[in-house]
Scaffold this motif. Structure first.
Motif, PDB file in Angstrom:
ATOM      1  N   SER A   1      44.879  40.048  31.147  1.00  0.00           N
ATOM      2  CA  SER A   1      44.271  38.765  31.519  1.00  0.00           C
ATOM      3  C   SER A   1      42.884  38.988  32.105  1.00  0.00           C
ATOM      4  O   SER A   1      42.706  39.859  32.965  1.00  0.00           O
ATOM      5  CB  SER A   1      45.153  38.046  32.542  1.00  0.00           C
ATOM      6  N   PRO A   2      41.888  38.210  31.684  1.00  0.00           N
ATOM      7  CA  PRO A   2      40.538  38.400  32.234  1.00  0.00           C
ATOM      8  C   PRO A   2      40.472  38.169  33.734  1.00  0.00           C
ATOM      9  O   PRO A   2      39.675  38.805  34.424  1.00  0.00           O
ATOM     10  CB  PRO A   2      39.695  37.375  31.468  1.00  0.00           C
ATOM     11  N   SER A   3      41.314  37.299  34.283  1.00  0.00           N
ATOM     12  CA  SER A   3      41.310  37.091  35.733  1.00  0.00           C
ATOM     13  C   SER A   3      41.787  38.340  36.462  1.00  0.00           C
ATOM     14  O   SER A   3      41.280  38.675  37.542  1.00  0.00           O
ATOM     15  CB  SER A   3      42.185  35.892  36.109  1.00  0.00           C
ATOM     16  N   VAL A   4      42.748  39.038  35.898  1.00  0.00           N
ATOM     17  CA  VAL A   4      43.236  40.281  36.497  1.00  0.00           C
ATOM     18  C   VAL A   4      42.166  41.360  36.415  1.00  0.00           C
ATOM     19  O   VAL A   4      41.867  42.055  37.395  1.00  0.00           O
ATOM     20  CB  VAL A   4      44.541  40.743  35.819  1.00  0.00           C
ATOM     21  N   LYS A   5      41.560  41.502  35.254  1.00  0.00           N
ATOM     22  CA  LYS A   5      40.532  42.522  35.068  1.00  0.00           C
ATOM     23  C   LYS A   5      39.322  42.273  35.964  1.00  0.00           C
ATOM     24  O   LYS A   5      38.676  43.220  36.420  1.00  0.00           O
ATOM     25  CB  LYS A   5      40.098  42.561  33.596  1.00  0.00           C
ATOM     26  N   ALA A   6      39.017  41.004  36.228  1.00  0.00           N
ATOM     27  CA  ALA A   6      37.857  40.669  37.060  1.00  0.00           C
ATOM     28  C   ALA A   6      38.195  40.633  38.549  1.00  0.00           C
ATOM     29  O   ALA A   6      37.322  40.374  39.379  1.00  0.00           O
ATOM     30  CB  ALA A   6      37.285  39.327  36.626  1.00  0.00           C
ATOM     31  N   GLY A   7      39.450  40.860  38.899  1.00  0.00           N
ATOM     32  CA  GLY A   7      39.848  40.844  40.296  1.00  0.00           C
ATOM     33  C   GLY A   7      39.877  39.454  40.900  1.00  0.00           C
ATOM     34  O   GLY A   7      39.647  39.286  42.107  1.00  0.00           O
ATOM     35  N   LEU A   8      40.184  38.432  40.086  1.00  0.00           N
ATOM     36  CA  LEU A   8      40.178  37.052  40.558  1.00  0.00           C
ATOM     37  C   LEU A   8      41.585  36.558  40.839  1.00  0.00           C
ATOM     38  O   LEU A   8      42.570  37.107  40.355  1.00  0.00           O
ATOM     39  CB  LEU A   8      39.509  36.151  39.516  1.00  0.00           C
TER      40      LEU A   8
END
Length: 418
Positions: A147-154
């Motif tokens: 998930s992009p949110s996981v990869k971005a630390g969000l």
């Protein structure tokens, strides 16, 4: 005369030809984008359909404006796309033509709590975020390692978490959500960890399977929350907390909200209308609490609530003895000034125009024919407090537009008489 007649015919033909040449189609064809994925910015055009087939992201320093009547259609049931907002998002519907974040109709049948796309996940430098006259539905998918949110630390930055409808973390940013509908989501509605915030005139219903609050606010936030209808959130309509140790301290002015059937579907006991914790500062006025699991409840520790907080003019109604018992003042249930607290089942009937007050407390299905306006004779009429200061009565300027918190009403709840 014959020559004049011929000239007249020629002139008429010439003018008619010019008129035909100048004609334009008064109804432009609304665009349809069949596959939207990756980075997005610019403008999504009025009335268009944008089929999202993969995760999308508004890059830092850029903006996406979504015009009235646009349908954002999440069309991949495997990826379940997220919308990561590192820049600015302006979703600008109208009452007649709202923007809609949704899924194909065929996916909705039998799916009460969504989980079919992610949510709107902002980054720490997202300066402006506006949701106006917008419908958000059927999201809240669980994160994975990809998930992009996981990869971005969000958000919670880990796999296995259902994302909220909106996550916003920028303490220096501005978040506006007005005149919108949030429905059929798996867990939290809004999870806000920063910003100057106005949340007003919205409807929340059918949210939260086994946990989740409609509006979850943490430290770093200063918000006006007003004139919202929240129906049957799994836990609280408002979870107000100063957790996170961000500056400024969480300060929320929440007024003229109607909260119905909150908290009963949570499998464990915590809150069930408005929850306060971690030395949050909260001013709570003119809120109508009907058939909720608990009254305004605080964390059972010292300094759960900032001493400057104020509570007054709350109306409580309970259709069951359990409900009435659990909103009576206690060490954890807070009593305000000029509250209307029922002593027994059926006291303080708010006289909604059309809502059966004996509806099962655990019901999450919302009937759009229900009407939570007040009938003449309602005890909520003329009982509102108006002499308090909201945070953004003078407005917040976002993208050149001034958004203002609505003025408080002299009645209790989100709706007066029709």
């Amino acid at each position: 005369m014959k020559q004049l007649f011929i000239y007249a015919l020629l002139a008429t033909a010439f003018l008619t030809g010019c008129s035909d040449d100048d004609k334009t189609d008064p109804t432009p064809v609304a665009p349809v984008e069949e596959s939207v994925t990756g980075e997005v910015s610019g403008t999504w055009t009025k009335g268009g359909t944008y089929k999202v087939t993969g995760h999308i992201q508004i890059p830092e320093g850029k903006s996406l404006t979504i015009e009235e009547g646009v349908t954002v259609l999440f069309s991949d049931s495997v990826i379940k796309p997220e919308v990561v907002v590192k820049g600015n998002l302006y979703s600008l519907g109208t009452p007649a033509a709202p923007v809609k974040f949704t899924v194909p109709d065929a996916w909705k049948a039998g799916n009460q709590f969504g989980n079919l796309w992610g949510g709107l996940i902002a980054g720490p430098k997202s300066a402006e975020f506006v949701i106006s006259n917008t419908i958000l539905e059927f999201g809240g998918a669980v994160t994975t390692e990809e998930s992009p949110s996981v990869k971005a630390g969000l958000y919670k930055a880990e796999a296995g978490e259902h994302v909220p409808v909106i996550y916003y973390p920028n303490v220096d940013g501005k978040l506006i959500v007005q005149n919108s509908i949030i429905r059929n989501f798996n867990e939290d509605g809004f999870y806000i960890e920063g910003g100057k915030v106005i949340i007003s005139n919205n409807m929340f219903y059918t949210t939260g399977v086994s946990g989740g609050d409609a509006i979850n606010i943490k430290s770093g936030v200063q918000a006006d929350v007003a004139f919202n209808l929240v129906y049957s959130p799994n836990t609280n309509a408002l979870k107000l907390s100063n957790s996170g140790d961000r500056t400024p301290q969480a300060y929320i002015v929440a007024y003229n909200n109607t909260i119905v059937n909150a908290g009963w579907r949570r499998p464990t006991t915590k809150g069930g209308s408005i929850w306060l914790e971690k030395v949050v500062r909260a001013d709570l006025y003119n809120n109508l609490l009907a058939n909720n699991r608990f009254g305004i409840k605080k964390e059972n520790v010292e300094n759960a609530v900032d001493s400057r907080s104020g509570i007054s003019n709350t109306l409580y109604y309970g259709a069951t003895q359990e409900g009435v018992t659990q909103f009576q003042p206690s060490a954890e249930i807070l009593k305000g000034v000029n509250d209307l607290i029922s002593a027994k089942v059926g006291d303080n009937d708010p006289k909604f125009v059309n809502y059966p007050l004996t509806t099962d407390n655990k019901n999450a299905a919302f009937d759009t024919a229900w009407d939570f306006h007040l009938q003449a004779g309602s005890p909520a009429l003329s009982k509102g407090k108006t002499d308090f200061t909201r945070l953004y009565g003078s407005g917040l300027v976002v993208n050149g537009v001034t958004y203002t918190s609505p003025a408080p009403a002299n009645y209790i709840g989100a709706f007066g008489t029709k």
